[in-house]
Every structure is written in structure tokens, then in C-alpha cells.
Write a protein that holds these residues in place. Structure first.
Motif, PDB file in Angstrom:
ATOM      1  N   UNK A   1       0.859  -1.177   0.000  1.00  0.00           N
ATOM      2  CA  UNK A   1       0.000   0.000   0.000  1.00  0.00           C
ATOM      3  C   UNK A   1       0.896   1.228   0.000  1.00  0.00           C
ATOM      4  N   UNK A   2       0.624   2.150  -0.889  1.00  0.00           N
ATOM      5  CA  UNK A   2       1.448   3.342  -1.012  1.00  0.00           C
ATOM      6  C   UNK A   2       1.089   4.056  -2.291  1.00  0.00           C
ATOM      7  N   UNK A   3       1.933   5.008  -2.696  1.00  0.00           N
ATOM      8  CA  UNK A   3       1.613   5.781  -3.887  1.00  0.00           C
ATOM      9  C   UNK A   3       2.877   6.183  -4.632  1.00  0.00           C
ATOM     10  N   UNK A   4       2.700   6.434  -5.932  1.00  0.00           N
ATOM     11  CA  UNK A   4       3.755   6.985  -6.785  1.00  0.00           C
ATOM     12  C   UNK A   4       3.164   8.186  -7.500  1.00  0.00           C
ATOM     13  N   UNK A   5       3.784   9.344  -7.370  1.00  0.00           N
ATOM     14  CA  UNK A   5       3.316  10.557  -8.043  1.00  0.00           C
ATOM     15  C   UNK A   5       4.236  10.855  -9.224  1.00  0.00           C
ATOM     16  N   UNK A   6       3.612  11.125 -10.383  1.00  0.00           N
ATOM     17  CA  UNK A   6       4.369  11.470 -11.589  1.00  0.00           C
ATOM     18  C   UNK A   6       4.640  12.966 -11.560  1.00  0.00           C
ATOM     19  N   UNK A   7       5.897  13.375 -11.553  1.00  0.00           N
ATOM     20  CA  UNK A   7       6.225  14.800 -11.461  1.00  0.00           C
ATOM     21  C   UNK A   7       7.638  15.038 -11.965  1.00  0.00           C
ATOM     22  N   UNK A   8       7.865  16.208 -12.510  1.00  0.00           N
ATOM     23  CA  UNK A   8       9.191  16.625 -12.960  1.00  0.00           C
ATOM     24  C   UNK A   8      10.015  17.041 -11.735  1.00  0.00           C
ATOM     25  N   UNK A   9      11.256  16.537 -11.592  1.00  0.00           N
ATOM     26  CA  UNK A   9      12.081  16.925 -10.434  1.00  0.00           C
ATOM     27  C   UNK A   9      12.294  18.427 -10.318  1.00  0.00           C
TER      28      UNK A   9
ATOM     29  N   UNK B   1      -0.363   7.206  -8.781  1.00  0.00           N
ATOM     30  CA  UNK B   1      -0.740   5.792  -8.760  1.00  0.00           C
ATOM     31  C   UNK B   1      -0.870   5.396  -7.301  1.00  0.00           C
ATOM     32  N   UNK B   2      -2.045   4.916  -6.914  1.00  0.00           N
ATOM     33  CA  UNK B   2      -2.282   4.502  -5.529  1.00  0.00           C
ATOM     34  C   UNK B   2      -2.447   2.991  -5.480  1.00  0.00           C
ATOM     35  N   UNK B   3      -1.597   2.337  -4.687  1.00  0.00           N
ATOM     36  CA  UNK B   3      -1.677   0.889  -4.489  1.00  0.00           C
ATOM     37  C   UNK B   3      -2.523   0.642  -3.249  1.00  0.00           C
ATOM     38  N   UNK B   4      -3.629  -0.079  -3.426  1.00  0.00           N
ATOM     39  CA  UNK B   4      -4.612  -0.208  -2.343  1.00  0.00           C
ATOM     40  C   UNK B   4      -4.689  -1.603  -1.762  1.00  0.00           C
ATOM     41  N   UNK B   5      -3.935  -2.556  -2.287  1.00  0.00           N
ATOM     42  CA  UNK B   5      -3.967  -3.918  -1.774  1.00  0.00           C
ATOM     43  C   UNK B   5      -3.305  -4.848  -2.770  1.00  0.00           C
ATOM     44  N   UNK B   6      -3.302  -6.090  -2.452  1.00  0.00           N
ATOM     45  CA  UNK B   6      -2.636  -7.055  -3.320  1.00  0.00           C
ATOM     46  C   UNK B   6      -3.378  -7.172  -4.652  1.00  0.00           C
ATOM     47  N   UNK B   7      -2.694  -6.830  -5.729  1.00  0.00           N
ATOM     48  CA  UNK B   7      -3.273  -6.934  -7.062  1.00  0.00           C
ATOM     49  C   UNK B   7      -4.213  -5.805  -7.429  1.00  0.00           C
ATOM     50  N   UNK B   8      -4.300  -4.761  -6.600  1.00  0.00           N
ATOM     51  CA  UNK B   8      -5.223  -3.658  -6.893  1.00  0.00           C
ATOM     52  C   UNK B   8      -4.481  -2.323  -6.837  1.00  0.00           C
TER      53      UNK B   8
END
Length: 573
Positions: free
Chosen positions: A234-242, A306-313
Motif C-alpha cells: 500500500x502506497x503511492x507513486x506521483x508522476x512529477x518533474x524533479x 498511482x495509488x496501491x490499495x492492496x494485493x493486485x489492486x
């Protein structure tokens, strides 16, 4: 003008519409879809179109042909970069036709998409066209991106699905204009959805537009499926320019970690929180952090998360809009402006319970949605009798109107709430009964399959369903059962039956065509009346005997029976 482009051209058009509807349904889009075929002349002739509806329905008010002008299309093509007389510029004509269709039908509630390629059939170049309800299309979650030239680009999963369906239909049309192979559009709905979702994700996770990694969705699904020391991700990835001034890295990683290093990404996700996520640019994780302020969301169109909310989701978000959700590799568009309570429930009520208090039943359904672990609302035509019959696996109540708060509280216990057509409650904690009738979904739990069996019992006894169920799953899925069948062309069903019978009359049937025809009949079996089923079963029995050496002969043993829910009102006559 509307003319016949080739014999039974409407069969291909119907398969195109069915294929598009299947893929869009799989994507979670329930909007209106119409299919058309438009033929541009190869010589000095008038433009022609085949409108939605069987050939007997030439005066259909949805006819798109009447206002098309070939000279306008040619002028648009010239503006787009000219035209070639010997080697047609298919894509430019496609763009011109799409622009012209949407211009002349402005304000009529439809948006048109045209296949990027045509097929030469007789003396015309034929394009597949899909018309989609404009309001429904505009309610689909949109991903925004600002290009290097400063222009804004918009993309939705729905558009990606439509574009892919039209691309595939153009290939089928060129290979076999009779259309039988186009039934694969329906058979491959999940494959087409996956390809469309990959295209959508590629654009969303690479705002530069330079790297179109078409397996990005698979990478994200693999990350979401990876456990870390037994824990779900569970976590997140944000797309952004450094270099974006609105990005606030708390930690910078040097060198950046490629997103293809799945185990490293999964390990880094352990350091994320609701306010701190991984930061990614051009497929590489360069740090952990977040955005500096709420205002930054409006300042840059590149802040996709991108938000990861559980296994496979996992889910794809931009600002506060969920654009896409993926579970076990299957994608669906994000939150819609309208839920099944607003779209499906009124239609099913109108079908099975005309005269019911639709507004009150929708209010109760919305209140039941406020649950923590899933819930169910059952609407019965004779709720009082059903409450008695279902005892002791239900608690009967005196008929009472439930307010929204109490409705939500009652969903905290196991079992359904049973109400009548006016919304009065007759039982709580209801456990539904029923017999297995060849329907249901083994991948779903008892909360979904119990009402399927409950409703199927009436069908098995030769009756229409006596109830409507609204099901709320713990994963947020909402289902309204039974589903109201869509209408199809009577002539299309006749065509499939006649095509099957044709194979019994020839010495060497085309086995590929036979397989496609049987598959189309299975897909449309709901629409076969008793006489149709008799003809199909007799033809299948004959073919089963004559094709004894055909390895795939097992598909010829299907037993077709009329569906009690089917009647002539389901056809466009």
C-alpha cells in the motif's frame, strides 16, 4: 443518402456495435452506443451511409447520412494536408469525416468516432463509425496533459477503448466484409480492454509523451501483487518533474531507481505514508515526498498519482479524480458521475415493476451504500408474502418507511433489507434462498451469488423475476440484478439462425465461419424465441452427426432454450 453498401452490410454493423458495447461494459461505461458504416465514393458518386437499425428501418431519425456533404469532407482533407487520387490518405479522410460528423450534428447529444482506416468494398471506401452519448462520454474521468508546445491533451479510458475497437474493426472489415469474423470483437473484449488500458496508462505515467511504455499497466499490477515480508503493498507513486517548483522531495535518490526494478520499488513503498509517496519521472523513482500545496494541483497537469490499495489492486488518480482502477489485471474506468443506482436501477424498475416509487427506492439504495462491509437491498413486488416465506431466515417487521440513517445502520448486520415497491420495509437480516441455475460468478462471494440463485429460481419455474436486488460488495462494486437486456435487431438474429442452417445444406461447410456463427448465437442466445431455438437445435444436431471427425465438434452440442424474460419488445422491429 442511405443505401445498402453490400448484401447484409447491417450484419457487420451489428457485430461492431455489439463488440463495442461488450468492451465498454467491461470498462465500466454504461453509455449509449450506436454503430454505423459510412461509404465514401471511389468514383464520381454520392456519399452513402448505413444508419443504425435494420435495412427495413431506413427512416430511422438517428440517420447520420442526410447531412453529410462530400465537398465539405474533401475541403477538410485539403486543410489537413491534401489528398491523393491513386493512393487514398485514409487517416486524413477518417479525421475529416469525424470532424464533419460532429460539426453537422452539434447539439444532438452524440459524439462520433471514425475508424482510422477504410476497406475498399465494390465502388466505395467504407469506414466503421461509433456514435456515443455525449453526456455519458463527458462524464467519464478525463486525464489532462500539457504538451511540450503548451497545448492541452485530454484522454479517457472510454476513448481508448473506442479507438481500439474501431482499429480492430477496420482490420476485420478489410479481411472479411461479410462480417462473421467481427464476432471476435465481443469474444476478445477483455483483451481489447487491456490493450486500451495499456495505451491510457502509457500516456498518464509519461507526461513527456516520448516514452510510450505499453506494458506500464502490467508493471504496476506486478508491483501491487508483490508482498514485502508477508505484507500487502500500500502506497503511492506521483508522476512529477524533479524541477517542478510545486514538487517537494523529502529525500532524493541518486541514481534514480528504474520502475522495472520491482523488488526495489516494493521495498521503497514501505517508507510511504498518506502524505509522502514515491516520486517518479520518465519511468524512474527519484525521491520520496509530495506536493507543496493544494494549489499545485491546478498548476500542473503532470501530477498524476498511482495509488496501491492492496494485493493486485491499484488506482490512477489526477488531482481528486480517480481515472482508472485495476484489480487482478482487469481495468475499469474510475468513479462515474452516475452510479448504477442512478442508471441501472430506474431502468430495471421500469422493466419489472412499473408504477413503483423509483425516487424512494433510489433514496434507500443510496442510504444502503453507506456501509462498512457490503450490504444488500431487496425490492420485492409482494414483499409481505416474501417476508413470510423467507422466515425464519429473516426477521419480519411491520411495514415501515426507513429514514436514511436507520437504513445505513441496518446494513451493519448480515443479511438484506427487504422492501416493497413503495419503499416500506417488511424484513431485515434476510438470507436469500434459491437453486443454482447455471448462472452466477465463482469469483464472487455469497453476497453476489445468493441473489443470482434467488432470482434464477423464478426463471427456472417459468416466471419473470419477482424482485430486484442492489448488491454492495466490500471492494466498492455495486450491482443491480437482474440486468435489463438491451434491444437488438430482429433481422440480425434471423441472419444468425439462417447462417447456421445454411451450413447444414452444403457438402463442405466453412468450419471457421461455422464456429464464428455458433459463437455469435451463444452470445445472443437470450434473444432466441422458441421457434428460433428449435431451428438452431435441429441444425446443431444435423451438424453434430455430419461433422463427426471435427475435433471442435463439442461446440455443436449446445442446447438452446427460450428465456422466459425474452419477448418481442427486446427487438428493434
Amino acid at each position: 443518402m442511405s443505401i445498402q453498401l453490400w448484401e447484409k452490410d447491417w450484419a457487420f454493423r451489428q457485430l461492431l456495435e455489439t463488440g463495442a458495447r461488450s468492451a465498454l461494459d467491461a470498462a465500466g461505461f454504461a453509455g449509449r452506443v450506436n454503430a454505423y458504416l459510412v461509404g465514401l465514393p471511389a468514383a464520381d458518386q454520392d456519399i452513402a451511409a448505413v444508419e443504425r437499425g435494420a435495412p427495413s428501418n431506413r427512416d430511422d431519425p438517428k440517420d447520420i447520412a442526410g447531412r453529410l456533404r462530400l465537398d465539405v469532407i474533401e475541403a477538410i482533407v485539403e486543410d489537413l494536408g491534401g489528398s491523393e487520387s491513386d493512393d487514398r490518405a485514409d487517416y486524413r479522410y477518417s479525421l475529416a469525416l469525424e470532424q464533419h460528423l460532429n460539426h453537422v450534428h452539434t447539439g444532438q447529444g452524440w459524439h462520433y468516432f471514425v475508424a482510422p482506416q477504410s476497406a475498399r468494398i465494390a465502388d466505395r471506401y467504407v469506414y466503421g463509425v461509433l456514435g456515443v452519448g455525449a453526456d455519458e462520454l463527458h462524464s467519464a474521468p478525463i486525464h489532462y496533459r500539457v504538451g511540450s508546445d503548451g497545448t492541452s491533451h485530454e484522454m479517457t479510458l472510454v476513448k481508448c477503448v473506442i479507438q481500439h475497437v474501431l482499429e480492430q474493426s477496420a482490420l476485420y472489415l478489410a479481411a472479411d466484409y461479410r462480417g462473421y469474423s467481427a464476432s471476435a470483437l465481443s469474444a476478445r473484449k477483455f483483451e481489447m480492454l487491456r490493450t486500451a488500458a495499456a495505451r491510457f496508462v502509457a500516456v498518464a505515467i509519461d507526461p513527456t509523451g516520448f516514452k510510450y511504455e505499453r506494458d506500464g499497466d502490467i508493471l504496476l499490477s506486478r508491483i501491487s501483487a508483490l508482498p514485502y515480508e508477508g505484507r500487502e503493498g500500500q502506497g503511492s507513486i506521483t508522476i512529477a518533474d524533479p524541477e517542478d517548483p510545486f514538487v517537494a522531495p523529502r529525500i532524493r535518490i541518486d541514481p534514480p531507481v528504474p520502475v522495472t526494478d520491482l523488488h526495489a520499488i516494493r521495498k521503497l513503498m514501505e517508507a510511504t505514508s498518506p502524505s509522502i509517496g514515491l516520486l517518479m519521472h520518465q519511468q524512474r523513482i527519484f525521491g520520496l515526498g509530495g506536493l507543496r500545496s493544494e494549489e499545485s494541483k491546478a498548476a500542473s497537469a503532470e501530477h498524476t498519482t498511482i495509488k496501491f490499495t492492496g494485493r493486485g489492486t491499484w488506482q490512477l488518480w489526477q488531482d481528486d479524480r480517480m481515472l482508472l482502477r485495476v484489480k487482478d489485471g482487469l481495468a475499469e474506468q474510475g468513479s462515474l458521475a452516475d452510479s448504477p443506482i442512478d442508471t441501472d436501477l430506474p431502468e430495471v424498475i421500469d422493466w419489472l415493476m412499473p408504477g413503483a416509487d423509483t425516487a424512494e427506492l433510489q433514496r434507500l439504495a443510496r442510504a444502503a451504500a453507506k456501509n462498512d462491509h457490503g450490504a444488500m437491498l431487496v425490492i420485492a413486488a409482494d414483499a409481505e408474502q416474501e417476508a413470510r416465506r423467507l422466515m425464519p431466515q429473516a426477521w419480519r417487521t411491520e411495514p415501515a418507511v426507513l429514514d436514511s440513517e436507520l437504513t445505513a445502520q441496518l446494513t451493519a448486520m448480515d443479511g438484506a433489507i427487504l422492501v416493497d415497491m413503495t419503499g416500506r420495509c417488511h424484513a431485515i437480516g434476510v438470507i436469500l434462498d434459491g437453486v443454482a441455475a447455471g448462472e452466477g460468478d465463482a469469483g464472487r462471494g455469497s453476497r453476489y451469488n445468493n441473489p443470482v440463485r434467488y432470482l434464477g429460481t423464478a426463471q427456472a419455474n417459468g416466471r419473470l423475476p419477482c424482485a430486484i436486488t442492489v448488491i454492495y460488495s466490500t471492494d466498492g462494486t455495486v450491482n443491480v440484478l437482474p440486468k435489463r437486456p438491451r434491444k437488438v435487431d430482429r433481422e440480425f438474429v434471423d441472419h444468425l439462425v439462417q447462417r447456421l442452417r445454411h451450413h447444414t445444406e452444403v457438402k463442405h461447410p466453412d468450419l471457421y465461419d461455422l464456429g464464428v456463427t455458433v459463437k455469435s448465437l451463444i452470445d445472443h442466445r437470450f434473444y432466441l424465441l422458441a421457434d428460433d431455438c428449435d431451428k438452431v437445435n435441429r441444425a446443431l444436431a444435423t451438424l453434430h452427426e455430419s461433422l463427426s471427425d471435427w475435433p471442435e465438434r463439442r461446440i455443436l452440442t449446445a442446447d438452446f432454450r427460450p428465456d422466459i424474460r425474452m419477448n418481442s419488445s427486446k427487438f428493434y422491429l
